[in-house]
Design a protein around this motif. Structure first.
Motif, PDB file in Angstrom:
ATOM      1  N   VAL A  83      -2.424  -1.844  -9.334  1.00 11.99           N
ATOM      2  CA  VAL A  83      -3.224  -2.343  -8.209  1.00 11.99           C
ATOM      3  C   VAL A  83      -2.370  -3.042  -7.164  1.00 11.99           C
ATOM      4  O   VAL A  83      -2.453  -2.760  -5.961  1.00 11.99           O
ATOM      5  CB  VAL A  83      -4.320  -3.310  -8.715  1.00 11.99           C
ATOM      6  N   TYR A  86       1.358  -0.596  -6.373  1.00 11.64           N
ATOM      7  CA  TYR A  86       1.198   0.818  -6.032  1.00 11.64           C
ATOM      8  C   TYR A  86       0.085   1.004  -4.996  1.00 11.64           C
ATOM      9  O   TYR A  86       0.330   1.473  -3.882  1.00 11.64           O
ATOM     10  CB  TYR A  86       0.903   1.636  -7.284  1.00 11.64           C
ATOM     11  N   LEU A  87      -1.156   0.620  -5.344  1.00 12.94           N
ATOM     12  CA  LEU A  87      -2.266   0.821  -4.422  1.00 12.94           C
ATOM     13  C   LEU A  87      -2.060   0.062  -3.113  1.00 12.94           C
ATOM     14  O   LEU A  87      -2.252   0.614  -2.024  1.00 12.94           O
ATOM     15  CB  LEU A  87      -3.583   0.390  -5.067  1.00 12.94           C
ATOM     16  N   TYR A  90       0.604   1.776  -1.072  1.00 14.83           N
ATOM     17  CA  TYR A  90       0.170   3.085  -0.569  1.00 14.83           C
ATOM     18  C   TYR A  90      -0.803   2.916   0.604  1.00 14.83           C
ATOM     19  O   TYR A  90      -0.661   3.565   1.644  1.00 14.83           O
ATOM     20  CB  TYR A  90      -0.488   3.888  -1.683  1.00 14.83           C
ATOM     21  N   PHE A  91      -1.797   2.043   0.445  1.00 14.56           N
ATOM     22  CA  PHE A  91      -2.753   1.795   1.534  1.00 14.56           C
ATOM     23  C   PHE A  91      -2.028   1.290   2.786  1.00 14.56           C
ATOM     24  O   PHE A  91      -2.360   1.672   3.909  1.00 14.56           O
ATOM     25  CB  PHE A  91      -3.811   0.781   1.103  1.00 14.56           C
ATOM     26  N   SER A 167      -5.280  -2.659   1.680  1.00 17.65           N
ATOM     27  CA  SER A 167      -4.007  -3.143   1.149  1.00 17.65           C
ATOM     28  C   SER A 167      -4.064  -4.650   0.915  1.00 17.65           C
ATOM     29  O   SER A 167      -3.616  -5.148  -0.130  1.00 17.65           O
ATOM     30  CB  SER A 167      -2.871  -2.809   2.124  1.00 17.65           C
ATOM     31  N   THR A 170      -6.407  -5.321  -2.156  1.00 19.32           N
ATOM     32  CA  THR A 170      -5.804  -4.988  -3.449  1.00 19.32           C
ATOM     33  C   THR A 170      -4.677  -5.966  -3.795  1.00 19.32           C
ATOM     34  O   THR A 170      -4.522  -6.366  -4.950  1.00 19.32           O
ATOM     35  CB  THR A 170      -5.267  -3.543  -3.460  1.00 19.32           C
ATOM     36  N   SER A 198       4.694   0.370 -10.748  1.00 17.73           N
ATOM     37  CA  SER A 198       4.398   0.909  -9.423  1.00 17.73           C
ATOM     38  C   SER A 198       5.271   2.122  -9.119  1.00 17.73           C
ATOM     39  O   SER A 198       4.792   3.122  -8.588  1.00 17.73           O
ATOM     40  CB  SER A 198       4.619  -0.172  -8.365  1.00 17.73           C
ATOM     41  N   CYS A 201       3.994   5.131 -10.922  1.00 16.67           N
ATOM     42  CA  CYS A 201       2.754   5.605 -10.291  1.00 16.67           C
ATOM     43  C   CYS A 201       3.053   6.425  -9.039  1.00 16.67           C
ATOM     44  O   CYS A 201       2.441   7.479  -8.802  1.00 16.67           O
ATOM     45  CB  CYS A 201       1.862   4.423  -9.924  1.00 16.67           C
ATOM     46  N   HIS A 205       2.263  10.316  -8.367  1.00 18.57           N
ATOM     47  CA  HIS A 205       1.493  10.658  -7.166  1.00 18.57           C
ATOM     48  C   HIS A 205       2.228  11.728  -6.360  1.00 18.57           C
ATOM     49  O   HIS A 205       1.641  12.747  -5.975  1.00 18.57           O
ATOM     50  CB  HIS A 205       1.287   9.391  -6.328  1.00 18.57           C
TER      51      HIS A 205
END
Length: 301
Positions: A83, A86-87, A90-91, A167, A170, A198, A201, A205
């Motif tokens: 979370v 990585y998330l 990415y966001f 972003s 998260t 991360s 991940c 991805h």
């Protein structure tokens, strides 16, 4: 005298760390000039960072804080690595394909207020009047800056702002949820482990949806990826940790107000970005709200 010297040294280290962190958005935007997508730039960031965090994880693997680490703690570490690093990353990288680097940093700077709101919803922590005023100020500032950006850049700004806000949410979720894990692992060990999660991940991805050959980028993209990894990720992560240790997290939160300002300056120099007077006014309101809240929390503490 020694304490004062240590304090100002801690502030200087913190400012350097924040400026280096702020350079990330600018370098990502520069990489986008070479027709690469968000996941590709993020992949290079993680590829170049990965060896450093592997070494750190190995060096600190046997270090403990006198607290028993359970199997469940490792499961939560996997979740928050997913979370928070990585998330959130990415966001952030996707959002930067749509909006200015300077506006990205202003929106991301909302995360302290999101932490307060999440603590209220999930941990039932009361929101003080000072915090409520600060939250109100920051969101008024964002509305001013963002509304002006829509007028300048068009409707794509909504999409970019949405991803940057995701972003911030998260990352704030990571800060709220991982707070009880960090004392178990230690800051350095936890950060290294979470970053490795991360990295994996991002590798997975990219393996599924990567549209470009990892060896087929222009050399400038590899150079920028290396700079993002070393000077906007690895080095500032430890500078910030050292600064917090030297001057405390509340003092560091005040110093962090330089983040949006440094991004605006760097974006102006390297990207020829400019904010309107109204956007600068909105940015100052956001920064002022966060710094005001930090100062009051420090005085209260």
């Amino acid at each position: 005298m020694q304490t004062t010297k240590k304090f100002w040294s801690g502030i200087a280290i913190g400012v350097l760390g924040i400026v280096l962190f702020s350079s990330k958005a600018v370098m990502v935007k520069l990489a986008y000039n070479y027709n690469v997508d968000a996941i590709s730039v993020l992949l290079l960031r993680m590829l170049f960072s990965f060896p450093f965090y592997v070494v750190i994880a190995i060096l600190y693997r046997n270090k403990n804080n006198g607290v028993e680490v359970k199997k469940a703690d490792y499961k939560w570490l996997l979740f928050f690595g997913f979370v928070g690093y990585y998330l959130a990353s990415y966001f952030d990288f996707v959002g930067l394909t749509y909006i200015k680097a300077s506006l990205e940093r202003i929106i991301l700077f909302l995360y302290p207020t999101i932490v307060i709101l999440l603590n209220r919803v999930f941990l039932k922590q009361a929101i003080s009047k000072i915090q409520a005023i600060a939250i109100g100020l920051t969101y008024i500032g964002i509305i001013i800056a963002f509304s002006e950006e829509v007028n300048v850049s068009g409707s794509e700004a909504y999409l970019g702002g949405f991803f940057i806000l995701l972003s911030a949410i998260t990352y704030a979720s990571y800060l709220v949820g991982s707070g009880w894990l960090i004392p178990r692992f230690g800051v350095v060990k936890f950060t290294a482990y979470a970053m490795l999660v991360s990295c994996v991940c991002v590798f997975i991805h990219y393996g599924f949806i990567g549209e470009m050959d990892v060896f087929g980028f222009p050399w400038q993209v590899y150079g920028l990826g290396f700079l993002i990894a070393i000077f906007a990720t690895v080095i500032p992560s430890f500078l910030v940790s050292l600064s917090i240790k030297m001057i405390s997290s509340s003092n560091f939160a005040i110093v962090a107000g330089i983040g949006p300002i440094s991004t605006i300056i760097l974006a102006s120099i390297f990207l020829n970005e400019s904010l309107t007077i109204l956007q600068i006014f909105g940015a100052l309101i956001v920064i002022g709200g966060i710094v005001f809240m930090s100062i009051k929390n420090r005085q209260k503490g």
